[in-house]
Design an enzyme around this catalytic site. Sequence first.
Site, short mmCIF file in Angstrom:
data_model
loop_
_atom_site.label_atom_id
_atom_site.label_comp_id
_atom_site.label_asym_id
_atom_site.label_seq_id
_atom_site.Cartn_x
_atom_site.Cartn_y
_atom_site.Cartn_z
N CYS A 178 1.22 -5.41 1.73
CA CYS A 178 2.51 -6.03 1.41
C CYS A 178 3.52 -5.87 2.53
CB CYS A 178 3.06 -5.47 0.11
SG CYS A 178 3.29 -3.67 0.13
N GLU A 219 6.93 -3.51 -7.37
CA GLU A 219 6.80 -3.53 -5.91
C GLU A 219 5.84 -4.65 -5.58
OE1 GLU A 219 5.06 -3.33 -2.77
OE2 GLU A 219 4.77 -1.16 -2.70
#
Length: 503
Positions: A297, A263
């Site tokens: 993110c 991720e």
Amino acid sequence: MPFTSLYINGIRLPSSSGETFEIISPSTHQVVGISASASSEDCQNAILAAENAFKTWEHTLISERRSIFLRAAELLQSEDKSQRGKMYKDEIKRAVEEETGAAPAMTNFNWVASIGLLKDLASLGNVGELGGMNFPSEKTRGGSVVVERRAMGVIFAIAPWNSPVNLTLRAVLIPILCGNTVIFRSSEQSPRSQAIICDLFEEAGLPAGVFNFISTSRENAPRLTAEIIANPLVRKINFTGSDRVGRAIAMESAKYLKPCVLELGGKAPVVVLNDANVTEAAKGIVHGALLHSGQICMSTERVIAQREIFQVLRDKICELVRSIKAGRISSHNQTGADPDNKLGPLFSESSAQYVLDMLHEAKEAGASVLLGDLTRERTVIQPHVLTDVKPGSRIWDQETFGPVIILKAADSINEAVELANASSYSLTAALWTSNLYAAKDVASRIRSGYVNINGSSIYSESAYGLFGLGGSSGYGRFSINDFTDLRVIVTHPQTPASYPFFE
């Protein structure tokens, strides 16, 4: 001075080599902790502890695993002191603030989100999802087939500093729930925040060896990470962090054909259509872009609005951003903190300089700087709003991980979608419109793991987690399917079989 130990097989230990490293606060620039720096021997011991624990943990009842998670949630939520004489809530907030410079909104998020995550993921652990199936063979008359969903073994997990407590939990909870055991490596920036999970799991009753915690100095991290990946007892790797490091981990894992869940970064686009509620859209955009100074993110980085609404939206965003100031923040009344500051510093001076270089480069290439002074005060950068940024430029293509908003006008919905998809990132996105029929059509055309309609780009569901669609956002999910193997057992009938060699 707080000291963070290693945690191997349920025992807190210094490094076998005696090595340590300092943690420097990005806010005060002072040493706020010392951490053990694991040796190669320590890492191998952690792998062996996890492998030995796996032999019994794999066979525990699913209900036992769920109970441990729910007990951990109760402990986090409790206003009473733990066995160590501290409240987890206070310990998390202080450690996260001191190590990462996070504002109160983010320190509180680490506590609240961790409680929710433990409860939500415990609900996944039911027989239907973790169980298998059986059915008659389709090819052999009288044969039967059993498909088992089994734990993989030892999982190597790495989570970052920017939301250290809940991202640590996310990295390890589903693997553990599935019956795996874990070696967890902390960020060099936040070992104390992440090591709180050792105490939490122990107090909740997790058996020794199921969760093992190591921290390493920045200098030793690449070598030791490669050694752990290479160990044949390690079955899978999960990593949350930058696409640069993610690529290195993927390549190292590929040497041994080991699967990964990665991720990685994001460059979240937000598409705003002409019929959107401008006030709400602007709030969602500014929140998504500036929370934690853009060091998430999922942060909004590119805003693409239809031309008819562009100017009104631009002015509203600038109005909101003008009210937000970055600087030193403290919830503990430390000297030098300004109560008017809403954003904290970036996590390092090199990170701040990276953002500043991109801003200067964009301006030199013709971008207009609507807000921001193109300077930094060590780790502090004020919010910046830019227009006239060219797709293909570095600031359009690469994650800034800073308080930067890029605004771009589009002449049509098709162009807005094309601009949103003009990126190697695919983690999350948002779309603002009052027409839900149009929203579903447009959302399906944006290539992103998540598209949030009339909401911030900073959002995900616990049961599905975040996931990229390849490229710079990575691949794989924090799911039961990703941390279990399917194994097939076929029972052949007792009637004599036909073998060509012996006919």
